[in-house]
Write an enzyme that holds these catalytic residues in place. Structure first.
Site, PDB file in Angstrom:
ATOM      1  N   HIS A 469       0.784  -1.233   0.000  1.00 21.21           N
ATOM      2  CA  HIS A 469       0.000   0.000   0.000  1.00 21.21           C
ATOM      3  C   HIS A 469       0.820   1.290   0.000  1.00 21.21           C
ATOM      4  CE1 HIS A 469      -3.542   2.320   0.197  1.00 21.21           C
ATOM      5  NE2 HIS A 469      -4.268   1.537   0.946  1.00 21.21           N
ATOM      6  N   TYR A 585     -14.672   5.955   8.471  1.00 21.12           N
ATOM      7  CA  TYR A 585     -13.679   6.390   7.479  1.00 21.12           C
ATOM      8  C   TYR A 585     -14.143   5.954   6.098  1.00 21.12           C
ATOM      9  CZ  TYR A 585      -8.968   6.716   5.305  1.00 21.12           C
ATOM     10  OH  TYR A 585      -7.888   7.030   4.504  1.00 21.12           O
ATOM     11  N   THR A 598      -5.013  10.460  -0.887  1.00 26.73           N
ATOM     12  CA  THR A 598      -6.362  10.257  -0.359  1.00 26.73           C
ATOM     13  C   THR A 598      -6.688  11.281   0.719  1.00 26.73           C
ATOM     14  OG1 THR A 598      -5.578   8.724   1.356  1.00 26.73           O
ATOM     15  CG2 THR A 598      -6.271   7.761  -0.752  1.00 26.73           C
TER      16      THR A 598
END
Length: 785
Positions: A469, A585, A598
């Site tokens: 990630h 979230y 993001t």
């Protein structure tokens, strides 16, 4: 080994007659072709840099400007207003004729004029791309200002942009005002706190805003003036790379294959087509032939640079992301062995059939793993500090270093799995759950979790992807995955037997098995890492299902945003499941800005909680349906407003995160920031959009699309939910939590989500009939194309 000699360009021995030099023509040929390929890439990269550097103009426009200026000179007019003459006076070359000097001066002036025009156009385009009011306008109603803006964007955007053409014109992410962020934060936590807790937090926020906050904000604004993006580098470092826990489950995520279709049941053939498709994508990426992803305006493409040839390197304090310019091979794992498979031969990319042939060689290889090799990958699945120490101690020299370098420098990692996963079986839901868990963590040692992405091919032809990630977010990986699936099935295809099409060069050198020298001490460290990873994997509870009763088609008929609809359903489901609300979230992208990644949308709002309580809470449940519908629409509109704010730089959490980082650099403590950054996200959600709709026919062949992907829970007592809209009639959901928490259950929560979806549709459109289609027990279709 025979294949090892292919890497040796020459051999020599000392004889009584002197030195006997033996050259390998094949090796020298490979070296020559590799150099040619490398120089071709450099030339393409230089050319693309020039084209992108002058965009939205084109290099040929320089010639047009030069000819236009020279033409005016012959008409005895001076468009430069004396500048050409000034340049001519200061030319250092005196041997030229007067006429020649005039031409050179005109060319120099034309070049400067051309550069000024480019600078002006780029500045105008950057200002145009900073306009975001169009996102806040009512759907279907465009203001006159926005219409003018659209026309100007088209004028200044140029033609046929390359992938990175817009990078220099994208605006920088703005730093929100402290007072705005604090105000929005307090509003977001109001439904989660009682009056006493909220008053205490308000006091902390007010004190922070009036004192320390302004000082931290000054440093942040200074950084925003200097850096391309004031968030992204710190986000990558502190959220991902400095995490010392396992990245498996906690950070990595996965993507699934087609849900109901397996293009071929032959494992090697599926790998052959897909691996070839991955390298076709990389070729387009290197040549910048991929179209820039855009909404109404282009999105930042910076994350695409590290898709291939990238690995996360462990360190004791912090990891690093290492990217290499090129790699002509992949590393394949099968039954405890690691193989180096070259996908280029004599400068050309191997055909799918040839890659299948090489993969089959690996599958047929009966060589046992070296001592300690079989579970070596567990080091990447355990704690990062342990892996960093082991890497420094056992893999810093010799054969181990060479083999580890080979894995880390590979284009990507491939696992040939002996298991079978599909929708087949009496309990299709359980099959999907096992499939998801396998892609997320496997056996904890048969994936290389540090690679930018690893591709898994199962024994029955099913596939999937696992991605690290830190280097990029899910949409970037989803883009290459969509392309690969489409090219595999719709362009390359398979013959009647299910094999890849084409011929095979049987003289291809065999894949090279990597060598390892694993000491007993290193084996002990591998076992410890595996124990940590296995405990983490066993704790993950997954539930994946395809909701086919209705999709975004019926939701849009209710005049509601599909994303807002799902988020309200999740709020309702969580309230029914836990009897309370939680910090929620939802991931939103900020790629409208340069190097954007993001932002968080806090989906639990005052409006959403008021709606849920009106629908569920005691005496309040007597509220008429039209009132509930009004509350729902208010909640949905609030959510959409927050989503747009997050996309346009008005989010809360990245700003607060960066203020916290600055406070740590300055060595000051903020009780307000400490509390904000320690709040758990018990409901972490994300939508996986289909980005390349043109590649798939989702109306007639909705089965030919990925089932989406998912991730592990963020909080030990929370849920991770990923969802994907397929066409107009399908919603795929991936739900994760932990068995160790008695209050969470993925299957029960999935049931609550189903019920909430039906209840919301019934509320919004009570006369609209729902179809009774279901995915339960639907058999898998296997097709050879």
């Amino acid at each position: 080994m025979a294949e090892a000699h292919q890497a040796v360009a020459f051999q020599f021995t000392v004889t009584p007659e002197g030195i006997d030099l033996q050259l390998s023509h094949q090796a020298l040929s490979e070296i020559y072709l590799s150099g040619v390929r490398s120089w071709k890439k450099r030339i393409i990269r230089i050319k693309n840099n020039v084209i992108s550097g002058v965009y939205p103009a084109s290099p040929s426009s320089w010639l047009f400007v030069v000819i236009a200026i020279l033409a005016t000179m012959y008409t005895r007019s001076d468009p430069s207003m004396g500048l050409i003459a000034k340049i001519q006076e200061h030319l250092p070359v005196s041997q030229m004729s007067t006429q020649c000097q005039a031409v050179v001066s005109a060319v120099l002036f034309s070049t400067m004029l051309w550069l000024m025009l480019i600078f002006t156009m780029r500045l105008c385009l950057k200002q145009l791309l900073s306009y975001h009011r169009w996102m806040f306008e009512q759907h279907g109603k465009m203001s006159t200002t926005t219409k003018i803006w659209v026309a100007l964007v088209r004028i200044f955007s140029g033609r046929k942009p390359l992938l990175y053409s817009y990078q220099g014109s994208l605006p920088n992410l703005p730093v929100p005002a402290i007072k705005d962020t604090v105000k929005r934060y307090l509003e977001s936590v109001r439904p989660l706190m009682n009056d006493a807790e909220y008053k205490r937090m308000t006091n902390l926020a007010t004190e922070f805003e009036s004192s320390l906050g302004n000082r931290l904000q000054w440093y942040l604004k200074l950084k925003s003036l200097w850096a391309s993006n004031y968030v992204s580098d710190w986000w990558e470092e502190y959220v991902y790379l400095r995490g010392r826990g396992p990245i498996m489950v906690n950070s990595n995520y996965y993507g699934m294959d087609f849900l109901y279709v397996t293009p071929t049941p032959i494992q090697a053939a599926r790998a052959g087509n897909c691996i070839h498709a991955f390298f076709l994508y990389r070729r387009k990426l290197n040549k910048e032939e991929l179209k820039p992803v855009s909404t109404v305006i282009p999105l930042c493409a910076a994350q695409c640079e590290r898709i291939f040839n990238t690995a996360r390197i462990p360190g004791e304090e912090t990891d690093t992301v290492q990217h290499w310019q090129d790699s002509d091979y992949i590393v394949v794992y099968h039954r405890g062995r690691y193989f180096r498979l070259r996908v280029y031969q004599a400068g050309r990319l191997l055909s799918p059939r040839e890659i299948e042939f090489q993969i089959q060689r690996i599958l047929d290889d009966t060589t046992p793993p070296s001592q300690g090799e079989a579970k070596l990958g567990a080091l990447t699945a355990g704690d990062r500090i342990s892996w960093a120490k082991a890497r420094a101690k056992f893999f810093s020299s010799g054969v181990n270093k060479r083999s580890l370098d080979c894995i880390e420098r590979a284009a990507f990692f491939v696992t040939l799995d002996d298991e079978e996963h599909s929708m087949m079986g009496e309990d299709s839901a359980e099959c999907l759950d096992r499939y998801a868990k396998s892609l997320l963590h496997g056996k904890c040692y048969d994936r290389w979790f540090d690679k930018s992405f690893s591709v898994v091919y199962y024994k029955n032809g099913k596939s999937g992807i696992n991605a690290e990630h830190s280097w990029a977010d899910a949409p970037v990986v989803a883009h290459v995955w969509e392309y690969t699936l489409a090219v595999d099935s719709f362009q390359l295809g398979y013959n009647e037997e299910g094999h890849c099409k084409g011929e095979v060069d049987s003289s291809l050198p065999r894949p090279q098995k990597l060598s390892w020298e694993i000491t007993p001490e290193c084996e002990e460290q591998i076992s410890q890492s595996l124990a940590v990873a296995q405990a983490l994997a066993d704790d993950v509870d997954f539930h994946v299902f395809s909701f086919r009763d209705f999709g975004k088609g019926k939701i849009k008929k209710c005049r509601v945003s599909p994303d807002g609809f799902i988020q309200m359903a999740l709020q309702l489901a969580y309230y029914r499941n836990r009897g309370t609300f939680c910090l929620t979230y939802e991931a939103s992208m900020t790629r409208l800005f340069r190097e954007g990644r993001t932002e968080t949308v806090r989906s639990c709002t005052n409006e959403s909680s008021a709606f849920v309580q009106a629908l569920e809470g005691g005496e309040v449940s007597m509220i008429p349906a039209d009132v509930c519908r009004r509350l729902f629409r208010a909640a949905s509109e609030k959510h959409q407003h927050l989503y747009r704010m997050a996309m346009t730089g008005g989010g809360i959490d990245r700003h607060l995160f960066c203020l916290y980082v600055v406070s740590k650099y300055l060595g000051v403590d903020s009780p307000f920031l400490n509390e904000v950054l320690s709040e758990p996200w018990r409901l972490s959600t994300s939508q996986t959009p289909v980005q390349q709709v043109e590649l798939f026919d989702m109306v007639n062949h909705s089965e030919y699309i990925s089932c989406g992907g998912g991730f592990g829970p963020v909080a030990d007592d929370g849920y991770g939910v990923s969802y994907m809209f397929l066409g107009e009639n399908i919603i795929n959901l991936h739900i994760s939590c932990k068995h160790s928490c008695p209050e969470t259950d993925a299957h029960k929560f999935g049931g609550q989500i189903r019920k909430a979806l039906h209840d919301l549709l019934k509320l919004l459109s009570p006369n609209l009939k729902e179809s009774n289609k279901t995915d339960e027990g639907r058999p898998e279709v296997k097709k050879d194309k």
